[in-house]
Structure formats: C-alpha cells, structure tokens
Design a protein around this motif. Sequence first.
Motif, PDB file in Angstrom:
ATOM      1  N   UNK A   1       0.845  -1.195   0.000  1.00 12.47           N
ATOM      2  CA  UNK A   1       0.000   0.000   0.000  1.00 12.47           C
ATOM      3  C   UNK A   1       0.881   1.246   0.000  1.00 12.47           C
ATOM      4  N   UNK A   2       0.738   2.077  -1.015  1.00 11.20           N
ATOM      5  CA  UNK A   2       1.438   3.364  -1.059  1.00 11.20           C
ATOM      6  C   UNK A   2       0.653   4.358  -0.209  1.00 11.20           C
ATOM      7  N   UNK A   3       1.356   5.032   0.699  1.00 10.71           N
ATOM      8  CA  UNK A   3       0.671   5.906   1.647  1.00 10.71           C
ATOM      9  C   UNK A   3       1.613   7.039   2.061  1.00 10.71           C
ATOM     10  N   UNK A   4       1.066   8.209   2.338  1.00  7.95           N
ATOM     11  CA  UNK A   4       1.862   9.337   2.829  1.00  7.95           C
ATOM     12  C   UNK A   4       2.116   9.181   4.330  1.00  7.95           C
ATOM     13  N   UNK A   5       3.060   9.946   4.852  1.00  6.91           N
ATOM     14  CA  UNK A   5       3.322   9.858   6.290  1.00  6.91           C
ATOM     15  C   UNK A   5       2.105  10.338   7.081  1.00  6.91           C
ATOM     16  N   UNK A   6       1.323  11.260   6.502  1.00  7.55           N
ATOM     17  CA  UNK A   6       0.097  11.746   7.144  1.00  7.55           C
ATOM     18  C   UNK A   6      -0.897  10.606   7.331  1.00  7.55           C
ATOM     19  N   UNK A   7      -1.208   9.888   6.256  1.00 13.80           N
ATOM     20  CA  UNK A   7      -2.160   8.776   6.361  1.00 13.80           C
ATOM     21  C   UNK A   7      -1.584   7.625   7.176  1.00 13.80           C
ATOM     22  N   UNK A   8      -0.269   7.459   7.111  1.00 15.24           N
ATOM     23  CA  UNK A   8       0.376   6.412   7.900  1.00 15.24           C
ATOM     24  C   UNK A   8       0.131   6.643   9.384  1.00 15.24           C
ATOM     25  N   UNK A   9       0.103   7.895   9.802  1.00 13.44           N
ATOM     26  CA  UNK A   9      -0.088   8.219  11.213  1.00 13.44           C
ATOM     27  C   UNK A   9      -1.564   8.227  11.609  1.00 13.44           C
ATOM     28  N   UNK A  10      -2.418   8.876  10.804  1.00 14.42           N
ATOM     29  CA  UNK A  10      -3.793   9.075  11.261  1.00 14.42           C
ATOM     30  C   UNK A  10      -4.748   7.958  10.840  1.00 14.42           C
ATOM     31  N   UNK A  11      -4.447   7.261   9.736  1.00 17.11           N
ATOM     32  CA  UNK A  11      -5.399   6.258   9.230  1.00 17.11           C
ATOM     33  C   UNK A  11      -4.950   4.816   9.426  1.00 17.11           C
ATOM     34  N   UNK A  12      -3.686   4.526   9.163  1.00 16.55           N
ATOM     35  CA  UNK A  12      -3.211   3.138   9.191  1.00 16.55           C
ATOM     36  C   UNK A  12      -3.477   2.440  10.522  1.00 16.55           C
ATOM     37  N   UNK A  13      -3.328   3.089  11.689  1.00 18.47           N
ATOM     38  CA  UNK A  13      -3.679   2.398  12.943  1.00 18.47           C
ATOM     39  C   UNK A  13      -5.120   1.892  12.967  1.00 18.47           C
ATOM     40  N   UNK A  14      -6.049   2.650  12.372  1.00 15.99           N
ATOM     41  CA  UNK A  14      -7.448   2.218  12.305  1.00 15.99           C
ATOM     42  C   UNK A  14      -7.578   1.000  11.391  1.00 15.99           C
ATOM     43  N   UNK A  15      -6.827   0.997  10.281  1.00 20.35           N
ATOM     44  CA  UNK A  15      -6.846  -0.155   9.376  1.00 20.35           C
ATOM     45  C   UNK A  15      -6.355  -1.407  10.081  1.00 20.35           C
ATOM     46  N   UNK A  16      -5.209  -1.313  10.757  1.00 22.75           N
ATOM     47  CA  UNK A  16      -4.629  -2.485  11.404  1.00 22.75           C
ATOM     48  C   UNK A  16      -5.519  -2.991  12.541  1.00 22.75           C
ATOM     49  N   UNK A  17      -6.136  -2.057  13.262  1.00 21.79           N
ATOM     50  CA  UNK A  17      -7.047  -2.447  14.337  1.00 21.79           C
ATOM     51  C   UNK A  17      -8.261  -3.179  13.764  1.00 21.79           C
ATOM     52  N   UNK A  18      -8.813  -2.657  12.694  1.00 23.79           N
ATOM     53  CA  UNK A  18     -10.000  -3.277  12.094  1.00 23.79           C
ATOM     54  C   UNK A  18      -9.651  -4.650  11.512  1.00 23.79           C
ATOM     55  N   UNK A  19      -8.493  -4.760  10.849  1.00 22.22           N
ATOM     56  CA  UNK A  19      -8.073  -6.051  10.294  1.00 22.22           C
ATOM     57  C   UNK A  19      -7.885  -7.079  11.408  1.00 22.22           C
ATOM     58  N   UNK A  20      -7.341  -6.636  12.548  1.00 24.09           N
ATOM     59  CA  UNK A  20      -7.166  -7.552  13.680  1.00 24.09           C
ATOM     60  C   UNK A  20      -8.514  -8.005  14.224  1.00 24.09           C
ATOM     61  N   UNK A  21      -9.477  -7.106  14.278  1.00 21.79           N
ATOM     62  CA  UNK A  21     -10.818  -7.462  14.741  1.00 21.79           C
ATOM     63  C   UNK A  21     -11.461  -8.496  13.831  1.00 21.79           C
ATOM     64  N   UNK A  22     -11.114  -8.460  12.549  1.00 30.03           N
ATOM     65  CA  UNK A  22     -11.645  -9.433  11.586  1.00 30.03           C
ATOM     66  C   UNK A  22     -10.902 -10.763  11.641  1.00 30.03           C
ATOM     67  N   UNK A  23      -9.821 -10.820  12.421  1.00 33.48           N
ATOM     68  CA  UNK A  23      -9.030 -12.042  12.485  1.00 33.48           C
ATOM     69  C   UNK A  23      -8.193 -12.274  11.251  1.00 33.48           C
ATOM     70  N   UNK A  24      -7.856 -11.212  10.538  1.00 36.53           N
ATOM     71  CA  UNK A  24      -7.121 -11.347   9.279  1.00 36.53           C
ATOM     72  C   UNK A  24      -5.669 -11.747   9.531  1.00 36.53           C
ATOM     73  N   UNK A  25      -5.179 -12.656   8.705  1.00 35.14           N
ATOM     74  CA  UNK A  25      -3.770 -13.074   8.790  1.00 35.14           C
ATOM     75  C   UNK A  25      -2.927 -12.427   7.693  1.00 35.14           C
ATOM     76  N   UNK A  26      -3.554 -11.584   6.869  1.00 32.79           N
ATOM     77  CA  UNK A  26      -2.836 -10.911   5.779  1.00 32.79           C
ATOM     78  C   UNK A  26      -1.748 -10.008   6.347  1.00 32.79           C
ATOM     79  N   UNK A  27      -0.674  -9.846   5.572  1.00 30.78           N
ATOM     80  CA  UNK A  27       0.412  -8.945   5.951  1.00 30.78           C
ATOM     81  C   UNK A  27       0.267  -7.647   5.162  1.00 30.78           C
TER      82      UNK A  27
END
Length: 309
Positions: A101-127
């Motif tokens: 995923x190509x992402x700016x440092x802005x989105x890396x800070x404010x959005x990516x934590x929400x993505x990783x949290x949501x993926x963990x809630x789904x039980x995703x094993x994707x990297x």
Amino acid sequence: MRFKKLDLNLLVALDALLLESSISRAAERVHLSQGAMSNALSRLREHFDDELLVAVGRRMEATPRAEALKPLVRDLLVRIDSTMQVQPHFDPTTTERSFRIVVSDYSLWVFVPHLLRHAAELGASARFEFLPQVGEPTQALERGEADVLIIPKRFVSTEHPSAALFEDEFTCLMAADHPLAGLPLTREAYEAAGHVLMQPASASGTAIDAMHLQRLGIQRRAEVTSYSFSSLPGMLLGTQRLATVQRHIARQACRHLPLAMADPGFELPKVDQRLQWHRHRSEDPGLLWLRETLLAAARKMDAVQLLSR
C-alpha cells in the motif's frame, strides 16, 4: 514460448531494461547474469530492428521506439501477473498474502492504525507492507509495485478506478504557552509569525497547504522545514512558531503534547484522501477484501473523530 517469432520470456527482460535503462541493474531486477541480459538485449534489438537502448556518455537512453513500447509492455505484464494471481476464493483469516500500500506519512499516522485495528478485529492473517508516497504514485500501480494507493485527490489518475476514503481539513498548531494561544488568529498575525513547514521529499512537489496559501496571496516566513507532516507538532515545543497541519494530526498531537489549536481568520484547504487500484485488478478477490477493509476502517475512523469533537 513464442508469439509471432518473439520469445515471450524476452518481454520480462525488455520491461526491466526499459525501467532501469541499465543492463546491470536490469539483470539484478530479474535475477539474471549481466551476460544473459546483454544477450537478451541483442535478441530484442534484432526482433524489433531497433537499438532500444543507446549509450549517451556514461548512461543509456531509450530510443523513441523503446519509449513507445515501455507502457505497452508494462501493461501487458501487469495483466498477465493479475491473471496468474487471481484465485477463485480468498479467506482473510488463513491467507499468507502480503498487500503493498502506497501511503503518505500523514495517512500512515492518522489512518493506518485504524486499518490495522479493524483487520485484527476481523481475524485477518494478511500482511501489510506500506510504501512511501513519492514522485508520481500511480507509477507504482502501473509497474505492479503496489496493490493500492492512498493518495490525495489531486494525484488520482483517470486511467484507474478510485473511491473516496476520508476527508480532513487544515488548522494551525502552536505551543500551549505561545502568546497567541487562545486568541483569534488573524491573517496579519499568521503572516508575521515564524513557521514550521512541510516540504515534500520530491524536489518538484508542493504541499497542498502551500499551494492553497499561494493562491490566497498569503506569505509565510519559513524558519524550519521538514519532509513529514507528522513531525511538525513536536518541532513547535519551546518556540513561538506556527505549523499548519491536518486537523486529525492536530487533535492527536494535542492529546500528547502541550500544544494549542487555532483556526485562522481565512480559509484553509480541505483534504480529500482517495483509494485507487489498477483497472486490471478490480476483480481480484484479495484486493476486493482489501478495498472493503480500507473503506470500513475509514468509516470507523470518522466515527471516532465525531465522538472526540
């Protein structure tokens, strides 16, 4: 395998040669010896009846024929790769797939934590592999180097599908003990202050806030510059400088640092972050899951921001 007398394996070599403009770097890219790549270039020259790459001083440059071939060959290989990777089913809880995923440092800070949290809630094993947004981000899609882009609307290509991800707006930050903290921030005070600015790492890039302020005729006295929006808040401590940052960054910074927010007496730009993917990969089940997960994470982020206001 041959098609119209061309060994199709040579297309991979041609793609590497056109991307790198160097026999040695192209050989490294596709894990061939330099001699094997030189032989491939000779065969390609014979087939196309064109030099393809010519020496100019100490470097090699593509011929006009090679420049015309470059996007066509890359597009063909992306299509083949997309066809080979598509599987009839995708299970996010058992997959070993890695998404780039190509992402700016802005989105890396404010959005990516929400993505990783949501993926963990789904039980995703994707990297997940996050790549920096530099230069022309859509080239990463064209070259098959990224699965999706999270980019400002102004960088979105009309050649590929996209979707709105989330919105934000700019505001100002200053140290909590700044003389202007808690007071109305006028245009005059804004222009008179020293500023900490974000300057994109790309030499030709201009930050969206800088573009907007230039159109308004507003001048800032840059005393510190950084290539990262997320680094600006910490640079304000112990100074009387201002920083113009996205509101998501400002809110997070104020929760952890002695800083104050202020909306100036003039319009600041909106931030429209978009999700984009390659047109040939729209039906990839894995990427369909990724896009749905990204959009769901963005909705959760928006809900959190509404509650925190």
